[in-house]
Design a protein around this motif. Structure first.
Motif, PDB file in Angstrom:
ATOM      1  N   ASN A  57      -3.010   4.728   9.089  1.00  0.00           N
ATOM      2  CA  ASN A  57      -4.338   5.128   8.356  1.00  0.00           C
ATOM      3  C   ASN A  57      -4.043   6.012   6.930  1.00  0.00           C
ATOM      4  OD1 ASN A  57      -6.112   5.700  10.408  1.00  0.00           O
ATOM      5  ND2 ASN A  57      -5.120   7.121  10.897  1.00  0.00           N
ATOM      6  N   TYR A  58      -4.324   4.896   6.062  1.00  0.00           N
ATOM      7  CA  TYR A  58      -4.815   5.405   4.599  1.00  0.00           C
ATOM      8  C   TYR A  58      -6.584   5.845   4.063  1.00  0.00           C
ATOM      9  CZ  TYR A  58      -0.403   2.041   4.641  1.00  0.00           C
ATOM     10  OH  TYR A  58       0.264   1.382   4.402  1.00  0.00           O
ATOM     11  N   ASP A  59      -5.905   7.230   3.266  1.00  0.00           N
ATOM     12  CA  ASP A  59      -6.706   7.692   3.095  1.00  0.00           C
ATOM     13  C   ASP A  59      -6.967   8.078   1.419  1.00  0.00           C
ATOM     14  OD1 ASP A  59      -7.739   8.763   5.694  1.00  0.00           O
ATOM     15  OD2 ASP A  59      -5.834  10.626   5.258  1.00  0.00           O
ATOM     16  N   ARG A  60      -6.593   7.285   0.611  1.00  0.00           N
ATOM     17  CA  ARG A  60      -7.085   7.240  -0.859  1.00  0.00           C
ATOM     18  C   ARG A  60      -8.133   7.154  -0.720  1.00  0.00           C
ATOM     19  NH1 ARG A  60      -1.823   3.013  -1.538  1.00  0.00           N
ATOM     20  NH2 ARG A  60      -0.659   4.102  -0.301  1.00  0.00           N
ATOM     21  N   PRO A  61      -8.505   6.356  -2.175  1.00  0.00           N
ATOM     22  CA  PRO A  61      -9.844   6.413  -2.741  1.00  0.00           C
ATOM     23  C   PRO A  61     -10.699   6.104  -1.885  1.00  0.00           C
ATOM     24  CG  PRO A  61      -8.983   5.476  -4.218  1.00  0.00           C
ATOM     25  CD  PRO A  61      -8.065   5.875  -2.920  1.00  0.00           C
ATOM     26  N   SER A  62     -10.732   5.150  -0.805  1.00  0.00           N
ATOM     27  CA  SER A  62     -11.270   4.961   0.754  1.00  0.00           C
ATOM     28  C   SER A  62     -10.345   4.973   1.846  1.00  0.00           C
ATOM     29  CB  SER A  62     -12.023   3.541   0.846  1.00  0.00           C
ATOM     30  OG  SER A  62     -11.462   2.807   0.200  1.00  0.00           O
ATOM     31  N   ARG A  63     -11.209   5.530   3.042  1.00  0.00           N
ATOM     32  CA  ARG A  63     -10.234   5.564   3.889  1.00  0.00           C
ATOM     33  C   ARG A  63     -10.559   4.027   4.275  1.00  0.00           C
ATOM     34  NH1 ARG A  63     -11.559   9.922   8.619  1.00  0.00           N
ATOM     35  NH2 ARG A  63      -9.176   9.178   8.704  1.00  0.00           N
ATOM     36  N   LEU A  64      -8.896   3.207   4.653  1.00  0.00           N
ATOM     37  CA  LEU A  64      -8.469   2.141   5.549  1.00  0.00           C
ATOM     38  C   LEU A  64      -7.379   2.222   6.653  1.00  0.00           C
ATOM     39  CD1 LEU A  64      -7.978  -1.216   4.233  1.00  0.00           C
ATOM     40  CD2 LEU A  64      -6.360  -0.031   3.362  1.00  0.00           C
ATOM     41  N   TRP A  65      -7.936   1.373   7.635  1.00  0.00           N
ATOM     42  CA  TRP A  65      -6.897   1.431   9.709  1.00  0.00           C
ATOM     43  C   TRP A  65      -6.545   0.180   9.229  1.00  0.00           C
ATOM     44  CZ3 TRP A  65     -12.321   3.429   8.863  1.00  0.00           C
ATOM     45  CH2 TRP A  65     -12.413   4.776   9.895  1.00  0.00           C
ATOM     46  N   LEU A  66      -5.876   0.456   9.579  1.00  0.00           N
ATOM     47  CA  LEU A  66      -4.870  -1.309   9.877  1.00  0.00           C
ATOM     48  C   LEU A  66      -4.311  -0.602  11.404  1.00  0.00           C
ATOM     49  CD1 LEU A  66      -2.935  -1.227   6.840  1.00  0.00           C
ATOM     50  CD2 LEU A  66      -5.040  -2.495   6.795  1.00  0.00           C
ATOM     51  N   VAL A  67      -4.527  -1.871  12.022  1.00  0.00           N
ATOM     52  CA  VAL A  67      -3.897  -2.198  13.541  1.00  0.00           C
ATOM     53  C   VAL A  67      -2.576  -3.230  13.439  1.00  0.00           C
ATOM     54  CG1 VAL A  67      -4.436  -2.205  16.029  1.00  0.00           C
ATOM     55  CG2 VAL A  67      -6.526  -1.297  14.833  1.00  0.00           C
ATOM     56  N   LEU A 105       0.813  -1.327  -0.174  1.00  0.00           N
ATOM     57  CA  LEU A 105      -0.097   0.062   0.034  1.00  0.00           C
ATOM     58  C   LEU A 105       0.797   1.217  -0.101  1.00  0.00           C
ATOM     59  CD1 LEU A 105      -2.571  -1.041   3.074  1.00  0.00           C
ATOM     60  CD2 LEU A 105      -2.970  -1.075   0.000  1.00  0.00           C
ATOM     61  N   GLY A 106       2.174   0.854   0.184  1.00  0.00           N
ATOM     62  CA  GLY A 106       2.852   2.552   0.378  1.00  0.00           C
ATOM     63  C   GLY A 106       2.318   3.161   1.878  1.00  0.00           C
ATOM     64  N   LEU A 107       3.367   4.124   1.334  1.00  0.00           N
ATOM     65  CA  LEU A 107       3.602   4.607   3.694  1.00  0.00           C
ATOM     66  C   LEU A 107       2.005   5.034   3.847  1.00  0.00           C
ATOM     67  CD1 LEU A 107       6.947   6.383   3.050  1.00  0.00           C
ATOM     68  CD2 LEU A 107       6.492   4.368   4.233  1.00  0.00           C
ATOM     69  N   PRO A 108       1.664   4.647   5.302  1.00  0.00           N
ATOM     70  CA  PRO A 108       0.486   5.081   5.154  1.00  0.00           C
ATOM     71  C   PRO A 108       0.385   7.400   5.781  1.00  0.00           C
ATOM     72  CG  PRO A 108       2.039   4.201   7.156  1.00  0.00           C
ATOM     73  CD  PRO A 108       2.374   4.348   5.933  1.00  0.00           C
ATOM     74  N   GLN A 109      -1.272   7.952   5.389  1.00  0.00           N
ATOM     75  CA  GLN A 109      -0.924   9.456   5.811  1.00  0.00           C
ATOM     76  C   GLN A 109      -0.739   9.944   7.340  1.00  0.00           C
ATOM     77  OE1 GLN A 109      -3.046   7.507   3.531  1.00  0.00           O
ATOM     78  NE2 GLN A 109      -1.706   8.493   1.537  1.00  0.00           N
TER      79      GLN A 109
END
Length: 183
Positions: free
Chosen positions: A147-157, A127-131
């Protein structure tokens, strides 16, 4: 002179017709070879991108069609792909088919299906670096949220302990209907 000219015209017409027939035969042979590559992709969907790459060397004008078909076959078998295959699939969608939103969707879908237990380095490759990165300390363990905010928000724990490599534990994504949590 008139006979020579008419003979020349008839020979020229015969050569043209013969050339057309030969070209049509070559065209039909090319279509058969293309159909054989397409059938091979359908039979071996996990190898569809390498088959498309091989076929596009012979059929340069059909490259976009071949890659599109390979992507279609591999998306049906997305959970069966390895991390490297998922990254390659997303790169083909992004670069060859020029659809970055669909490429991100491929990456995200693979992560939801197969990503649990991945290391942080593997997630960065996908995914690349997170925001944004946030930390939380709980009972001798550290939770790290990316947290990623690209086309849709995505949270990874990620679960981080002193004795283990941080691994992906939870994937949450938001849509228009709310937050969907997996695992």
């Amino acid at each position: 002179m008139a006979k020579t000219f008419s003979l020349f015209v008839s020979l020229l017409a015969a050569a043209f017709i013969f050339g057309e027939v030969a070209a049509r035969g070559h065209w039909l042979q090319g279509k058969k070879e293309l159909a054989a590559y397409e059938k091979e992709m359908a039979e071996r969907p996990l190898e569809a991108l390498s088959i498309a790459r091989r076929a596009s060397a012979l059929f340069a004008d059909e490259e976009k069609h071949l890659y599109g078909l390979a992507v279609k076959h591999q998306e049906k078998h997305l959970p069966e792909l390895s991390l490297a295959q998922a990254i390659e699939l997303a790169e083909v969608v992004e670069k060859k088919l020029q659809d970055p939103t669909a490429a991100y969707h491929v990456r995200q879908s693979w992560l939801i299906a197969r990503g649990f237990g991945l290391s942080q380095e593997d997630v960065r490759r996908l995914l690349g670096l997170p925001q944004k990165i946030s930390f939380q300390i709980l009972y001798g363990r550290q939770l790290e949220e990316w947290n990623y905010d690209r086309p849709s928000r995505l949270w990874l724990v990620f679960l981080c302990t002193k004795t283990h490599i941080p691994t992906l534990q939870t994937v949450r994504l938001s849509s228009d209907k709310g937050i969907k949590s997996t695992r």
